[in-house]
Design an enzyme around this catalytic site. Structure first.
Site, PDB file in Angstrom:
ATOM      1  N   HIS A 131       9.676   2.954   0.622  1.00  0.00           N
ATOM      2  CA  HIS A 131      10.630   3.458   1.607  1.00  0.00           C
ATOM      3  C   HIS A 131      11.273   2.307   2.383  1.00  0.00           C
ATOM      4  O   HIS A 131      12.457   2.355   2.705  1.00  0.00           O
ATOM      5  CB  HIS A 131       9.926   4.411   2.579  1.00  0.00           C
ATOM      6  CG  HIS A 131       9.777   5.804   2.072  1.00  0.00           C
ATOM      7  ND1 HIS A 131       9.053   6.106   0.942  1.00  0.00           N
ATOM      8  CD2 HIS A 131      10.258   7.000   2.541  1.00  0.00           C
ATOM      9  CE1 HIS A 131       9.076   7.410   0.739  1.00  0.00           C
ATOM     10  NE2 HIS A 131       9.809   7.982   1.683  1.00  0.00           N
ATOM     11  N   HIS A 180       1.156   3.965   4.982  1.00  0.00           N
ATOM     12  CA  HIS A 180       1.394   2.543   4.762  1.00  0.00           C
ATOM     13  C   HIS A 180       0.809   1.700   5.881  1.00  0.00           C
ATOM     14  O   HIS A 180       0.817   2.099   7.049  1.00  0.00           O
ATOM     15  CB  HIS A 180       2.897   2.237   4.670  1.00  0.00           C
ATOM     16  CG  HIS A 180       3.482   2.459   3.317  1.00  0.00           C
ATOM     17  ND1 HIS A 180       3.100   1.732   2.208  1.00  0.00           N
ATOM     18  CD2 HIS A 180       4.437   3.324   2.884  1.00  0.00           C
ATOM     19  CE1 HIS A 180       3.784   2.149   1.162  1.00  0.00           C
ATOM     20  NE2 HIS A 180       4.592   3.122   1.540  1.00  0.00           N
TER      21      HIS A 180
END
Length: 218
Positions: A131, A180
């Site tokens: 992302h 993440h």
């Protein structure tokens, strides 16, 4: 020529930082623990209870959203006779987001963090954040070519700032939703901006030559 050198110098520094981060992750991963946990703590302390907002924000970097936005902007560039821009945009998305980043993920095979519950479902490896890379490449490219959309300097600057905040917000969202580490997001940002800084001067140079030829034909 000087501007090209400045871009390449900046790109060299960001690439160097990315390589250094890769080296640390590969051979001394424990040294990133304090950095990651500290930022995770800050992100969650600044925005308690903001689950729905960050889940919504992170969707801007999802594959479906990226594919739709890529098709839209490719179409806009192509049908407005900005074929070189469309080509650069397409190479950026496919080459870096679609090919290079997944290869790097497979090389490091970093597991997803388990510090906090995952608010969204993910199955691939963690480093670098897809992302983060994608948002930097997609919206970062738009920042560089914003003069094509706005001739007014003030409007252009506002649009660039909004896109910059969107990139940052997507990165923060990946930390907030628990999928993440901050170092994953940092790695994705560094990889994306390195490519843009290196490739933009060549795109601009080719586009200037192309535009001059088009003017000469009129």
């Amino acid at each position: 020529m000087k501007n090209k050198m400045y871009y390449q110098l900046a790109g060299s520094f960001t690439l160097l930082f990315f390589v250094a981060l890769c080296y640390i992750l590969r051979f001394y991963p424990d040294t990133l623990t304090g950095f990651d946990r500290g930022i995770i703590s800050v992100v969650h302390s600044l925005s308690p209870g903001a689950d729905s907002f960050f889940i919504w924000l992170t969707k801007f970097g999802n594959p479906v959203s990226v594919v739709i936005l890529t098709i839209v902007f490719l179409g806009l560039f192509w049908f407005n006779r900005q074929k070189l821009t469309a080509l650069w945009f397409g190479i950026n998305i496919v080459g870096i987001c679609g090919i290079l980043n997944p290869v790097i993920k497979q090389f490091f095979k970093r597991p997803r963090p388990t510090i906090l519950p995952h608010l969204v479902e993910e199955h691939s490896y963690s480093f670098p954040s897809g992302h983060a890379v994608t948002s930097m490449i997609l919206f970062g490219t738009l920042i560089f070519v914003m003069p094509l959309f706005f001739k007014n300097t003030s409007l252009r600057l506002v649009a660039q700032i909004v896109l910059g905040l969107l990139i940052l917000g997507i990165g923060v969202s990946r930390i907030y939703v628990g999928v993440h580490y901050p170092s994953d997001v940092l790695g994705g940002f560094l990889l994306g901006i390195s490519w843009l800084l290196f490739s933009f001067p060549y795109y601009r140079e080719k586009k200037l030559i192309y535009d001059m030829k088009q003017i000469g034909r009129k």
